[in-house]
Design an enzyme around this catalytic site. Sequence first.
Site, PDB file in Angstrom:
ATOM      1  N   GLY A  50       0.841  -1.191   0.000  1.00  0.00           N
ATOM      2  CA  GLY A  50       0.000   0.000   0.000  1.00  0.00           C
ATOM      3  C   GLY A  50       0.876   1.241   0.000  1.00  0.00           C
ATOM      4  CD  GLN A  55       3.326   5.702   2.811  1.00  0.00           C
ATOM      5  OE1 GLN A  55       2.392   5.169   2.235  1.00  0.00           O
ATOM      6  NE2 GLN A  55       4.248   5.019   3.461  1.00  0.00           N
ATOM      7  CB  CYS A  97       4.764   2.181   7.722  1.00  0.00           C
ATOM      8  SG  CYS A  97       4.374   3.673   6.798  1.00  0.00           S
ATOM      9  CG  LEU A  98       6.479   1.037   1.748  1.00  0.00           C
ATOM     10  CD1 LEU A  98       6.004   1.425   0.348  1.00  0.00           C
ATOM     11  CD2 LEU A  98       7.545  -0.041   1.667  1.00  0.00           C
ATOM     12  CG  HIS A 139      -0.957   1.275   7.243  1.00  0.00           C
ATOM     13  ND1 HIS A 139      -0.061   0.854   8.207  1.00  0.00           N
ATOM     14  CD2 HIS A 139      -0.249   2.093   6.420  1.00  0.00           C
ATOM     15  CE1 HIS A 139       1.124   1.394   7.954  1.00  0.00           C
ATOM     16  NE2 HIS A 139       1.038   2.146   6.879  1.00  0.00           N
ATOM     17  CD  GLU A 140      -1.325   2.419   2.662  1.00  0.00           C
ATOM     18  OE1 GLU A 140      -0.913   3.580   2.466  1.00  0.00           O
ATOM     19  OE2 GLU A 140      -0.582   1.496   3.045  1.00  0.00           O
ATOM     20  CG  HIS A 143      -0.032   6.751   5.401  1.00  0.00           C
ATOM     21  ND1 HIS A 143       1.059   7.278   6.046  1.00  0.00           N
ATOM     22  CD2 HIS A 143       0.252   5.428   5.226  1.00  0.00           C
ATOM     23  CE1 HIS A 143       1.951   6.326   6.270  1.00  0.00           C
ATOM     24  NE2 HIS A 143       1.491   5.181   5.781  1.00  0.00           N
TER      25      HIS A 143
HETATM   26 ZN    ZN Z   1       2.352   3.356   5.862  1.00  0.00          ZN
END
Ligand code: ZN
Length: 174
Positions: A50, A55, A97-98, A139-140, A143
Amino acid sequence: MSEKKKIHKVVKWPDPVLQKPGATVTVFDAKLKKLTEEMFESMYAAQGSGLAAPQIAISQRITVIDVSFRKNPEEQIVLINPEIIAREGKQVEEEGCLSLPEIREKVSRAAKVKVRAQDVTGKWFEIEGEELLARAFQHEIDHLDGVLFIDRLSRLKRDLVIRRMKKLIKNGEW
Ligand code: ZN
């Protein structure tokens, strides 16, 4: 000949763009479609399932998800201006998370959610997800509200994670 898509760099904590709510998308044009395609490529390049626009330093309510990790093109999901309209049950699983590489912690989330969102043409639709997909949605969408998964941890756990990240930054390992 296939056009080469731009890979965007994923920004990491503590970049302020990650803590800022994204702006509502109002223009649904070719540029937006191209951006979502680039977001998929950037997500795959970073080995993620995701990716939210903040991000890649674009503060807008756009996210792409593929919990099949590119195995099934039908599982590619684009959510624009999404909102969770129903939640059910509870799941506690490890999350990463990236934007927070190497950090993995158990996070409590709803087991099942229903999301309302727009597609790249601006059309509204509803989609349901459970387990991993429900987790990805939550999660997304977090963000897009400037919320990271570490903000969902206990105060003590969150402080420990932040201390660990600061140490990694200090050591040039972030
Ligand atoms: Zn994330």
